[in-house]
Design an enzyme around this catalytic site. Structure first.
Site, PDB file in Angstrom:
ATOM      1  CD  GLU A 291     -90.530  -0.727  11.612  1.00 15.50           C
ATOM      2  OE1 GLU A 291     -90.888  -0.128  12.631  1.00 15.50           O
ATOM      3  OE2 GLU A 291     -89.426  -0.525  11.072  1.00 15.50           O
ATOM      4  CG  HIS A 317    -117.969  15.569  13.343  1.00 19.36           C
ATOM      5  ND1 HIS A 317    -119.245  16.070  13.128  1.00 19.36           N
ATOM      6  CD2 HIS A 317    -117.970  15.090  14.618  1.00 19.36           C
ATOM      7  CE1 HIS A 317    -119.959  15.925  14.233  1.00 19.36           C
ATOM      8  NE2 HIS A 317    -119.216  15.327  15.143  1.00 19.36           N
ATOM      9  CE  LYS A 431     -83.112   1.584   8.667  1.00 26.77           C
ATOM     10  NZ  LYS A 431     -82.745   0.582   9.655  1.00 26.77           N
TER      11      LYS A 431
HETATM   12  O1  PA5 Z   1     -89.135  -1.013  15.425  1.00 29.10           O
HETATM   13  C1  PA5 Z   1     -88.061  -0.792  14.936  1.00 29.10           C
HETATM   14  O2  PA5 Z   1     -87.134  -1.600  14.966  1.00 29.10           O
HETATM   15  C2  PA5 Z   1     -87.790   0.521  14.262  1.00 29.10           C
HETATM   16  O3  PA5 Z   1     -88.936   1.281  14.088  1.00 29.10           O
HETATM   17  C3  PA5 Z   1     -86.789   1.316  15.081  1.00 29.10           C
HETATM   18  O4  PA5 Z   1     -87.330   1.641  16.327  1.00 29.10           O
HETATM   19  C4  PA5 Z   1     -86.345   2.588  14.357  1.00 29.10           C
HETATM   20  O5  PA5 Z   1     -85.898   2.279  13.071  1.00 29.10           O
HETATM   21  C5  PA5 Z   1     -85.232   3.251  15.131  1.00 29.10           C
HETATM   22  O6  PA5 Z   1     -84.171   2.368  15.286  1.00 29.10           O
HETATM   23  P1  PA5 Z   1     -83.097   2.555  16.392  1.00 29.10           P
HETATM   24  O7  PA5 Z   1     -83.743   2.476  17.724  1.00 29.10           O
HETATM   25  O8  PA5 Z   1     -82.117   1.446  16.161  1.00 29.10           O
HETATM   26  O9  PA5 Z   1     -82.461   3.894  16.175  1.00 29.10           O
END
Ligand code: PA5
Length: 462
Positions: A291, A317, A431
């Protein structure tokens, strides 16, 4: 207490056919890393994860919640997703005894079980809810933004179930929110209803938040030594003061993976612990690396190595066949724990059966170690880049150091790739389409864009 990285098998001398990172590339990367280090340093004020290990006030606030709730709850139910869930899961697997949630109270030393709802699959959520005694359950609602749809859906369901189980008023006593100090729906609810809340500092992003109350609250509730975790992370942060990758493990990891990707076509980067407790840290790393580094640059070029999680020896394996003989587009980073040779003596039996006789007398620890070394050597012999992160133990200190090393490495890698490692614009479109389909106010433009997309075509279904 040490964490070190052996990267011999990433280097040209150890690999055949002129493959591997050359000493010139490694030494030459020093100036690129110094610039990346300076860029990360210049952003310090926005990179709250750098100072989390020294944030005693946050840890004290977390420990105060733990003290207030001690003895009142048998189960902790954590609602969250992504960076709000993967860290707590990784900490439970790494630092609590195997199958923690199946142990009785005495074996858990009086600490509660931890369940993490890191998805919205009704089968999982409804099953977990049906099994919990909600009058003995503490619910942590963890969301940096305080409005993530999956977490909010989990919250609405669980809050309703709590209210039915213990009554509206008492339900509040079962809730702790972990969220942004100022903004978001959770913060508004907390203010309106006086729900206890711990802050995720505004400059700490979701996937960098494991050492904030996001990870520390569930960890401390389960009895993990959070001070030792912070000490390990602080040690790694101190080592990261050096802008020479030869003296900064996070820098070395970032530089080696970046060189392997950009100069040697090693676009897939595998993290493969040879220690069961670390298996979920590999999954946490996958989210962090993917990410943070998978981005489109301003000039339209794409960047981002693909992280992959594996487990030794199990994956010998399975995926190792691909790593050995598939495309030469991967690095494999093992994580091993030193000094396990005495663990798990294998009895000598069936001395007359050669396939078994040679195994007896060794230990499981030695077998795991030998298998890792054998795999590393075999990969290197086939020109496959690999490295080994060595820990003295799987304990809170080393796990803290390891997590902070990967967080720092991600920040450095972002700078080396010339991208912003701290945003995630790529997840927004999906989203917004989901919001549009759910009828979220303000989603009209996304609805129109969604409606304009090609939709399933009956000719293309079998
Ligand atoms: O790293 C990130 O920003 C995302 O993976 C968030 O952790 C995830 O989308 C969850 O978001 P939030 O903590 O705002 O609910």
């Amino acid at each position: 207490m040490t964490l070190s990285i052996d990267f011999t098998n990433m280097m040209a001398g150890a690999l055949p056919d002129g493959l591997g990172i050359t000493e010139t590339e490694w030494r030459g990367s020093r100036s690129a890393f110094a610039a990346a280090h300076a860029a990360v340093d210049a952003q310090r004020a926005n990179l709250g994860f750098l100072t989390l290990p020294a944030d005693e006030a946050a840890l004290d606030a977390t420990l105060a919640v733990v003290a207030r709730t001690r003895g009142r709850f048998d189960d902790v139910l954590l609602l969250g997703i992504g960076g709000s869930a993967l860290g707590p899961i990784a900490l439970r697997t790494a630092l609590r005894p195997l199958a923690w949630n199946t142990l009785d109270l005495a074996a858990r030393d009086g600490h509660p079980r931890l369940h993490v709802l890191d998805n919205v699959d009704p089968a999982t959520i409804l099953t977990i809810l049906s099994r919990l005694a909600l009058d003995r359950t503490l619910v942590l609602v963890v969301s940096k933004s305080g409005g993530t749809v999956e977490t909010m859906a989990q919250y609405l369901i669980v809050r309703d179930a709590l209210a039915r189980a213990v009554g509206e008023d008492a339900a509040r006593e079962h809730l702790v929110f972990v969220t942004d100090p100022e903004v978001g729906a959770l913060r508004r609810i907390a203010r309106a209803e006086g729900i206890p809340t711990l802050d995720i500092p505004q400059n700490v992003g979701g996937r960098f938040s494991v050492l904030s109350p996001v990870g520390m609250l569930p960890a401390a509730l389960m009895g993990i030594d959070v001070k030792a975790l912070m000490a390990g992370a602080a040690d790694m942060t101190a080592r990261a003061a050096s802008d020479d990758p030869a003296h900064n493990p996070a820098g070395a990891f970032a530089v080696l993976q970046w060189l392997a990707d950009t100069r040697h076509g090693r676009h897939v980067q595998v993290l493969m612990p040879y220690a069961d407790p670390l298996r979920d840290i590999a999954l946490w790393f996958v989210q962090l690396w993917a990410e943070s580094l998978g981005k489109t640059r301003k000039d339209g070029t794409f960047t981002g190595p693909t992280p992959l999680a594996a487990l030794g020896a199990t994956d010998q394996h399975s995926q190792v066949q691909l790593f050995m003989e598939g495309p030469r587009d991967k690095t494999v980073t093992f994580i091993t724990v030193r000094g396990r040779e005495a663990e798990g003596r294998i009895p000598s039996r069936h001395a007359d059966i050669p396939e078994l006789a040679y195994i007896g007398g060794h230990t499981l620890g030695a077998l795991l170690d030998v298998e890792r070394r054998a795999t590393a050597g075999a990969l290197a012999a086939r020109g496959r880049f690999n490295a080994n992160i060595e820990l003295d133990a799987v304990d809170a200190w080393h796990v803290g150091a390891l997590l902070q090393m990967f967080a720092l490495a991600t920040a450095y890698a972002g700078a080396l790739y010339g991208i912003n490692a701290f945003d995630q614009p790529g997840v927004e479109m999906g989203k917004n389409f989901a919001y549009a389909m759910l009828g979220k106010p303000g989603s009209e433009a996304a609805r129109a864009a969604w409606d304009a997309l090609p939709h399933p075509d009956a000719r293309h279904r079998v």
